[in-house]
Scaffold this motif. Structure first.
Motif, mmCIF file in Angstrom:
data_model
loop_
_atom_site.group_PDB
_atom_site.id
_atom_site.type_symbol
_atom_site.label_atom_id
_atom_site.label_comp_id
_atom_site.label_asym_id
_atom_site.label_seq_id
_atom_site.Cartn_x
_atom_site.Cartn_y
_atom_site.Cartn_z
ATOM 1 N N LEU A 42 0.845 -1.194 0.000
ATOM 2 C CA LEU A 42 0.000 0.000 0.000
ATOM 3 C C LEU A 42 0.882 1.246 0.000
ATOM 4 O O LEU A 42 1.818 1.348 0.815
ATOM 5 C CB LEU A 42 -0.922 0.015 1.216
ATOM 6 C CG LEU A 42 -2.023 -1.045 1.254
ATOM 7 C CD1 LEU A 42 -2.708 -1.052 2.619
ATOM 8 C CD2 LEU A 42 -3.035 -0.829 0.139
ATOM 9 N N THR A 43 0.584 2.170 -0.891
ATOM 10 C CA THR A 43 1.262 3.459 -0.936
ATOM 11 C C THR A 43 0.223 4.542 -0.655
ATOM 12 O O THR A 43 -0.753 4.673 -1.400
ATOM 13 C CB THR A 43 1.916 3.705 -2.305
ATOM 14 O OG1 THR A 43 2.841 2.645 -2.586
ATOM 15 C CG2 THR A 43 2.645 5.031 -2.330
ATOM 16 N N ILE A 44 0.433 5.285 0.406
ATOM 17 C CA ILE A 44 -0.552 6.263 0.869
ATOM 18 C C ILE A 44 0.009 7.671 0.680
ATOM 19 O O ILE A 44 1.057 8.025 1.241
ATOM 20 C CB ILE A 44 -0.908 6.017 2.343
ATOM 21 C CG1 ILE A 44 -1.453 4.584 2.514
ATOM 22 C CG2 ILE A 44 -1.925 7.046 2.834
ATOM 23 C CD1 ILE A 44 -1.672 4.182 3.936
ATOM 24 N N ASP A 45 -0.693 8.450 -0.122
ATOM 25 C CA ASP A 45 -0.294 9.829 -0.414
ATOM 26 C C ASP A 45 -0.968 10.763 0.581
ATOM 27 O O ASP A 45 -2.190 10.900 0.603
ATOM 28 C CB ASP A 45 -0.701 10.189 -1.842
ATOM 29 C CG ASP A 45 -0.289 11.609 -2.229
ATOM 30 O OD1 ASP A 45 0.376 12.285 -1.412
ATOM 31 O OD2 ASP A 45 -0.632 12.033 -3.347
ATOM 32 N N THR A 46 -0.149 11.404 1.413
ATOM 33 C CA THR A 46 -0.675 12.342 2.408
ATOM 34 C C THR A 46 -0.475 13.791 2.000
ATOM 35 O O THR A 46 -0.786 14.702 2.775
ATOM 36 C CB THR A 46 0.009 12.109 3.761
ATOM 37 O OG1 THR A 46 1.421 12.341 3.603
ATOM 38 C CG2 THR A 46 -0.220 10.689 4.259
ATOM 39 N N GLY A 47 0.062 13.992 0.805
ATOM 40 C CA GLY A 47 0.265 15.350 0.330
ATOM 41 C C GLY A 47 1.515 16.002 0.856
ATOM 42 O O GLY A 47 1.777 17.178 0.589
ATOM 43 N N THR A 48 2.334 15.264 1.600
ATOM 44 C CA THR A 48 3.566 15.830 2.175
ATOM 45 C C THR A 48 4.763 15.653 1.247
ATOM 46 O O THR A 48 5.844 16.188 1.518
ATOM 47 C CB THR A 48 3.889 15.140 3.512
ATOM 48 O OG1 THR A 48 4.132 13.745 3.276
ATOM 49 C CG2 THR A 48 2.740 15.303 4.492
ATOM 50 N N GLY A 49 4.584 14.907 0.173
ATOM 51 C CA GLY A 49 5.711 14.619 -0.719
ATOM 52 C C GLY A 49 6.451 13.351 -0.354
ATOM 53 O O GLY A 49 7.306 12.882 -1.111
ATOM 54 N N LYS A 50 6.150 12.817 0.825
ATOM 55 C CA LYS A 50 6.760 11.562 1.268
ATOM 56 C C LYS A 50 5.648 10.552 1.538
ATOM 57 O O LYS A 50 5.079 10.520 2.634
ATOM 58 C CB LYS A 50 7.593 11.779 2.533
ATOM 59 C CG LYS A 50 8.828 12.634 2.307
ATOM 60 C CD LYS A 50 9.646 12.744 3.591
ATOM 61 C CE LYS A 50 10.899 13.575 3.362
ATOM 62 N NZ LYS A 50 11.720 13.684 4.602
ATOM 63 N N ILE B 48 -5.462 12.317 3.979
ATOM 64 C CA ILE B 48 -5.032 11.362 2.959
ATOM 65 C C ILE B 48 -5.632 11.768 1.617
ATOM 66 O O ILE B 48 -6.827 12.042 1.502
ATOM 67 C CB ILE B 48 -5.477 9.929 3.316
ATOM 68 C CG1 ILE B 48 -4.849 9.500 4.647
ATOM 69 C CG2 ILE B 48 -5.083 8.958 2.206
ATOM 70 C CD1 ILE B 48 -5.328 8.158 5.123
ATOM 71 N N ARG B 49 -4.787 11.789 0.599
ATOM 72 C CA ARG B 49 -5.254 12.106 -0.741
ATOM 73 C C ARG B 49 -5.658 10.856 -1.516
ATOM 74 O O ARG B 49 -6.676 10.839 -2.202
ATOM 75 C CB ARG B 49 -4.171 12.860 -1.512
ATOM 76 C CG ARG B 49 -3.894 14.256 -1.000
ATOM 77 C CD ARG B 49 -2.890 14.958 -1.894
ATOM 78 N NE ARG B 49 -2.682 16.348 -1.504
ATOM 79 C CZ ARG B 49 -1.880 17.183 -2.159
ATOM 80 N NH1 ARG B 49 -1.206 16.772 -3.218
ATOM 81 N NH2 ARG B 49 -1.756 18.437 -1.739
#
Length: 629
Positions: free
Chosen positions: A570-578, A606-607
């Protein structure tokens, strides 16, 4: 990768995974009979009554490129170590693949169709078999010759064979052997050999059709090859008389290559111009010897260059392997193949599978195919450096499977091609050329998965053809080994792999031997994994079915829609760039549940959530992405 401390809770399927349900795997009648006879065991080891037949070959062949006729004489001593009396003998006549009227799958050009192998003389013991064919004493079935000798071969005995033969080498339709150009040939399957008689099926009477590969016993080889004096020869085994044929400068360079990691131009273009390749009194007779191998091939050329170096493959003994590339200088991609081969042998010995390279030399020959032989590779030129690296590493990896272990490629192609595929996928990135789509043929596997063309891995390979053959042998097999390593971890995985390889080195393992070796080495009952990956009609399809946000947490539900156990990435994009990355091994499906739930502490908004990675196949990727509004 996200640490465990960040995860609040997981589904029960991940807890106490060692208690996963146990089940028995299907055993065919041959395997059950072998266990009853104690030639095989239920823990993956050879049984106390395991036996194996074999033959030692003394061969001399003469090949004339002007006529394309190869003629030979051979004596071989066959050891019947079985408890059975052999009243019929099967000889392999693989050049009959090009014989008129023979059944084949791979097409052959009309100009290459001929009379096949002409047997001038055949003796078994003291008996001379009459002129062939003779329905009473011998008969042909495609590429097999079945002989009914007067005296049966008794258990635990040795019998001498003498064969004199000739045939015309194909100049087109290069199905793994034949002419490469007007002055170069790769010659394989050129000698009559006795078929395998084993504890599982008795005689292997399968006839070569150009697609499925081979199954051979181990033996020792002494081979003499006579060609015109202006032809160079490379072959399986170690050279016995290099000084009889090679010029002094070439000999010096060859000796230098034997002790250095750096590439040595053993034969360059100026050597041909200056006539320094060969000794002034070259004989044209080249002699080679090899011990405990399963096949023999050779190649010749009157204009190929030769680059070589050596690799320290075993620092304990110590032992080095000579690594060569022989090629046409018009093929620029081959200028780097000697280095690729050197690095491949190094990485195989020390990185994957972490077993010292088993042979004293290996030669990659610029040919017309993509085919492996003990200590020889027949590789066509490639259009890119990436293709060259991947092809070179793949074919050399076959030195372990099937040549370190006598795998029946005909019946279980995934037992050798799958390993070469995962080996290629691990080693190629170390040389700067990672696979384009994870493991080779993953896309082909995805394409047919879940359809009536998708066949369980355990099904005998010779019973089906492309595209299932390619998908199962390469893509599905390689991915399976990668998934297994991902689940077990490197330490336990290599412990099991080495146990399996050590137990079956020089022997003939079958699928259940592989399964049970890993069960024994890991101390785990992995039958749930073997059942799904090898026996069941399942396919790869994971999907995100639900995401629930609560105060401080997020719950992600993943469903295994296709039934094939796969690791969860799972890859979770939080908008922080990491992005946050979560990874769970395939054993989250060990209990047979179809859903897996992840609950973790939410670090912020979470995006999106992305399921899977480049190595994980998935039939339907539309449900692998969850975006938040």
């Amino acid at each position: 990768m996200m640490s465990c401390s960040r995860i609040a809770a997981l589904a029960c399927s991940l807890l106490f995974i060692q208690a996963a349900y146990s089940q028995s795997l299907f055993l065919n009648t041959s395997t059950m009979a072998a266990r009853e006879k104690q030639t095989r065991t239920d823990d993956g080891r050879p049984g106390i009554r395991y036996w194996q037949n074999g033959a030692d070959y003394d061969i001399h062949v003469t090949f004339d490129p002007a006529t394309n006729i190869l003629s030979g004489e051979e004596t071989f001593v066959y050891s019947n170590n079985s408890p059975d009396t052999l009243r019929r003998i099967i000889l392999r006549l693989y050049p009959d693949f090009y014989k008129k009227g023979v059944s084949r799958i791979t097409p052959v050009a009309d100009k290459d169709l001929g009379d096949g192998v002409s047997l001038e003389e055949l003796r078994i013991g003291e008996e001379t078999i009459p002129t062939l064919p003779s329905n009473s004493k011998a008969y042909h079935t495609n590429t097999n010759l079945t002989v009914l000798p007067e005296k049966a071969i008794l258990p635990n005995s040795q019998t001498s064979f003498f064969v004199k033969w000739h045939y015309t080498v194909n100049t087109g339709s290069q199905v793994r052997t034949g002419r490469v150009d007007s002055g170069s040939y790769f010659i394989a399957y050129f000698f009559p050999r006795i078929a395998v008689y084993d504890d599982m099926d008795g005689w292997d009477d399968w006839s070569y059709n150009g697609v499925q590969e081979f199954y051979n016993d181990f033996g020792n080889f002494r081979v003499g090859i006579t060609v015109p004096k202006n032809y160079m020869v490379w072959a399986t085994g170690e050279r016995q008389n290099a000084s009889d044929n090679l010029g002094e400068r070439v000999l010096q360079r060859l000796h230098q290559a034997d002790v250095t990691d750096k590439i040595v131009h053993v034969i360059d273009s100026t050597d041909y111009i200056n006539h320094t390749v060969f000794a002034p009194k070259a004989t044209g007779l080249w002699q080679f010897q090899a011990k405990n191998i399963s096949d023999f091939s050779f190649a010749i050329s009157d204009h190929y260059l030769w680059d070589a170096s050596s690799v320290l493959v075993d620092s304990v003994k110590p032992r080095r392997t000579l690594v060569s590339a022989a090629y046409n200088p018009i093929h620029k991609d081959y200028f780097d193949v000697a280095d690729q081969a050197n690095r491949s042998v190094y990485y195989m010995s020390h990185y994957y599978p972490r077993v010292p390279f088993p042979f004293p030399q290996i030669t990659v020959f610029d040919g017309t195919s993509q085919m492996e032989y003990p200590m020889m590779v027949n590789d066509n030129p490639t259009s890119t450096h990436k293709d060259a690296v991947q092809l070179t590493s793949h074919e050399i990896f076959h030195s372990y499977f099937p040549f370190y272990m006598g795998i029946n490629e005909t019946q279980y192609a995934w037992m050798d091609e799958g390993w070469a595929t995962i080996g290629e996928s691990v080693i190629s990135p170390l040389m700067g050329e990672p696979e384009d789509e994870g493991i080779f043929s993953k896309t082909r596997f995805e394409r047919i998965s879940g359809t009536d063309k998708d066949i369980p891995l355990i099904v005998n390979t010779k019973l089906y053809d492309s595209p299932a053959y390619i998908s199962n042998s390469y893509g599905k097999g390689g991915i399976c080994y990668w998934v297994l390593q991902d689940m077990l971890g490197d330490s336990l995985y290599f412990k099991a792999l080495h146990l399996y390889m050590n137990d079956w080195h020089g022997k003939h393992p079958i699928p259940s031997d592989f399964f049970n070796s890993f069960n024994r080495a890991t101390g785990r009952n992995l039958n749930w994994f073997w059942q799904k990956w090898f026996y069941d009609w399942v396919y790869p399809d994971l999907g995100i079915t639900q995401v629930v946000e609560r105060k401080g947490t997020v719950t992600i539900t993943i469903k295994n829609k296709g039934g094939l156990p796969l690791p969860v990435f799972l890859t979770i994009d939080t908008g922080t760039g990491k992005p946050l990355k979560l990874h769970f091994g395939v054993d989250v499906w060990a209990t047979g549940k179809q859903e897996f739930t992840v609950i973790y502490a939410r670090p912020g908004k979470i995006r999106s959530i992305q399921l899977g990675n480049d190595f994980v196949p998935d039939k339907n990727k539309e449900d692998n992405t969850w975006k938040f509004k």
